[in-house]
Design a protein around this motif. Structure first.
Motif, mmCIF file in Angstrom:
data_model
loop_
_atom_site.group_PDB
_atom_site.id
_atom_site.type_symbol
_atom_site.label_atom_id
_atom_site.label_comp_id
_atom_site.label_asym_id
_atom_site.label_seq_id
_atom_site.Cartn_x
_atom_site.Cartn_y
_atom_site.Cartn_z
ATOM 1 N N GLU A 81 0.825 -1.209 0.000
ATOM 2 C CA GLU A 81 0.000 0.000 0.000
ATOM 3 C C GLU A 81 0.857 1.257 0.000
ATOM 4 N N GLN A 82 1.919 1.258 0.777
ATOM 5 C CA GLN A 82 2.801 2.428 0.814
ATOM 6 C C GLN A 82 3.478 2.643 -0.536
ATOM 7 N N ALA A 83 3.909 1.558 -1.163
ATOM 8 C CA ALA A 83 4.530 1.661 -2.491
ATOM 9 C C ALA A 83 3.540 2.219 -3.508
ATOM 10 N N LEU A 84 2.280 1.762 -3.430
ATOM 11 C CA LEU A 84 1.258 2.253 -4.358
ATOM 12 C C LEU A 84 0.903 3.709 -4.089
ATOM 13 N N LYS A 85 0.868 4.107 -2.818
ATOM 14 C CA LYS A 85 0.617 5.520 -2.480
ATOM 15 C C LYS A 85 1.693 6.404 -3.093
ATOM 16 N N ASN A 86 2.939 5.973 -2.951
ATOM 17 C CA ASN A 86 4.059 6.747 -3.505
ATOM 18 C C ASN A 86 3.982 6.797 -5.029
ATOM 19 N N ARG A 87 3.717 5.641 -5.656
ATOM 20 C CA ARG A 87 3.673 5.560 -7.112
ATOM 21 C C ARG A 87 2.552 6.423 -7.683
ATOM 22 N N SER A 88 1.407 6.479 -6.985
ATOM 23 C CA SER A 88 0.229 7.162 -7.517
ATOM 24 C C SER A 88 0.058 8.592 -7.009
ATOM 25 N N ASN A 89 0.983 9.044 -6.170
ATOM 26 C CA ASN A 89 0.839 10.361 -5.533
ATOM 27 C C ASN A 89 -0.475 10.469 -4.757
ATOM 28 N N ASN A 90 -0.859 9.374 -4.139
ATOM 29 C CA ASN A 90 -2.078 9.309 -3.324
ATOM 30 C C ASN A 90 -3.351 9.625 -4.110
ATOM 31 N N THR A 91 -3.401 9.204 -5.375
ATOM 32 C CA THR A 91 -4.604 9.364 -6.193
ATOM 33 C C THR A 91 -4.934 8.037 -6.867
ATOM 34 N N CYS A 92 -6.172 7.893 -7.298
ATOM 35 C CA CYS A 92 -6.598 6.695 -8.021
ATOM 36 C C CYS A 92 -5.789 6.607 -9.323
ATOM 37 N N GLU A 93 -5.238 5.437 -9.576
ATOM 38 C CA GLU A 93 -4.407 5.274 -10.776
ATOM 39 C C GLU A 93 -5.229 5.176 -12.054
ATOM 40 N N LEU A 94 -6.548 5.118 -11.929
ATOM 41 C CA LEU A 94 -7.392 5.106 -13.117
ATOM 42 C C LEU A 94 -8.060 6.455 -13.367
ATOM 43 N N CYS A 95 -8.652 7.053 -12.313
ATOM 44 C CA CYS A 95 -9.423 8.292 -12.540
ATOM 45 C C CYS A 95 -8.860 9.518 -11.819
ATOM 46 N N THR A 96 -7.803 9.368 -11.064
ATOM 47 C CA THR A 96 -7.102 10.424 -10.308
ATOM 48 C C THR A 96 -7.890 10.986 -9.127
ATOM 49 N N SER A 97 -8.961 10.330 -8.706
ATOM 50 C CA SER A 97 -9.682 10.750 -7.496
ATOM 51 C C SER A 97 -8.749 10.575 -6.295
ATOM 52 N N ALA A 98 -8.920 11.413 -5.277
ATOM 53 C CA ALA A 98 -8.063 11.329 -4.092
ATOM 54 C C ALA A 98 -8.825 10.803 -2.868
ATOM 55 N N GLU A 99 -10.046 10.316 -3.068
ATOM 56 C CA GLU A 99 -10.867 9.888 -1.932
ATOM 57 C C GLU A 99 -11.129 8.391 -1.944
ATOM 58 N N ASN A 100 -11.205 7.802 -0.734
ATOM 59 C CA ASN A 100 -11.546 6.386 -0.536
ATOM 60 C C ASN A 100 -10.686 5.451 -1.382
ATOM 61 N N LEU A 101 -9.386 5.548 -1.240
ATOM 62 C CA LEU A 101 -8.461 4.749 -2.041
ATOM 63 C C LEU A 101 -8.162 3.413 -1.368
ATOM 64 N N THR A 102 -7.953 2.392 -2.190
ATOM 65 C CA THR A 102 -7.654 1.064 -1.689
ATOM 66 C C THR A 102 -6.757 0.319 -2.673
ATOM 67 N N VAL A 103 -6.096 -0.708 -2.175
ATOM 68 C CA VAL A 103 -5.259 -1.564 -3.019
ATOM 69 C C VAL A 103 -6.162 -2.561 -3.743
ATOM 70 N N TYR A 104 -5.963 -2.711 -5.048
ATOM 71 C CA TYR A 104 -6.719 -3.674 -5.835
ATOM 72 C C TYR A 104 -5.746 -4.622 -6.521
ATOM 73 N N PRO A 105 -5.669 -5.896 -6.055
ATOM 74 C CA PRO A 105 -4.814 -6.879 -6.730
ATOM 75 C C PRO A 105 -5.442 -7.233 -8.080
ATOM 76 N N VAL A 106 -4.697 -7.078 -9.156
ATOM 77 C CA VAL A 106 -5.239 -7.271 -10.503
ATOM 78 C C VAL A 106 -5.372 -8.767 -10.804
ATOM 79 N N PRO A 107 -6.620 -9.261 -11.019
ATOM 80 C CA PRO A 107 -6.834 -10.678 -11.300
ATOM 81 C C PRO A 107 -6.364 -11.046 -12.708
ATOM 82 N N PRO A 108 -6.293 -12.294 -13.125
ATOM 83 C CA PRO A 108 -6.757 -13.447 -12.388
ATOM 84 C C PRO A 108 -5.762 -13.940 -11.333
ATOM 85 N N THR A 109 -4.506 -13.634 -11.478
ATOM 86 C CA THR A 109 -3.536 -14.031 -10.462
ATOM 87 C C THR A 109 -2.736 -12.809 -10.068
ATOM 88 N N SER A 110 -2.603 -12.604 -8.787
ATOM 89 C CA SER A 110 -1.802 -11.490 -8.290
ATOM 90 C C SER A 110 -1.069 -11.981 -7.058
#
Length: 189
Positions: free
Chosen positions: A4-33
């Motif tokens: 989560e910390q690595a993803l926060k740093n990579r994304s500048n604390n924004t959603c990596e798809l839509c750039t929203s800064a609210e209610n962020l979470t880690v999403y493991p990309v299926p089918p295998t992660s």
């Protein structure tokens, strides 16, 4: 927590798809992660609920993919590709799919998820009724059967169908020949 910390740093604390800064979470990309930052993305609740099918797709929300599809992160590219594929009936999404470039292994990863989603969905007839193994169905149009030299006529009853790995197809016997039929051309009897 390191992911989560690595993803926060990579994304500048924004959603990596839509750039929203609210209610962020880690999403493991299926089918295998492996739950690493390389195989996960940091996304908002709005994107997550639409990806997982909890909310219907908001076409205008996903116009953000025109930017995120150019991310340097393979996991972001994979999810952008998959969402564009889901929205491919929209002309802007199809245009983006035509433009997107993915390395071979990234494209394979993206397509594995699309194939896994297809297998997970229920098989439905032309009216949207869910089909099960053993159901009886009726053809709603004439179908030329390749390699068997006959046409399965509209109204033909197919008894005791079998489901396949692809929810768009079923197997059944017509004129004594076991064939694969497209579920969209069938009606549950």
């Amino acid at each position: 927590m390191a992911t989560e910390q690595a993803l926060k740093n990579r994304s500048n604390n924004t959603c990596e798809l839509c750039t929203s800064a609210e209610n962020l979470t880690v999403y493991p990309v299926p089918p295998t992660s492996d739950l690493s930052a390389q195989q996960s993305i940091y996304i908002c609740q709005n994107c997550l609920s639409q990806i997982e099918g909890q909310d219907s797709l908001d076409v205008n929300h996903w116009r953000c993919l025109n930017d995120s599809m150019w991310s340097q992160e393979p996991a972001v590219q994979v999810m952008s590709y998959r969402m564009l594929h889901k929205l491919s009936s929209e002309s802007w999404a199809q245009d983006a799919l035509d433009m997107i470039y993915l390395e071979d292994e990234v494209k394979t990863w993206a397509e594995q998820g699309i194939a896994a989603e297809r297998r997970e969905g229920p098989t439905r007839d032309s009216n949207g009724a869910e089909l099960q193994d053993g159901d009886n169905v009726t053809l709603i149009k004439d179908l030329k059967v390749k390699g068997a030299n006959f046409t399965a006529k509209q109204g033909t009853m197919v008894r005791g169908i079998s489901l396949t790995d692809n929810p768009e197809h079923i197997e059944g016997k017509v004129n004594g020949t076991r064939i694969v039929l497209v579920a969209a051309y069938l009606k549950k009897a």
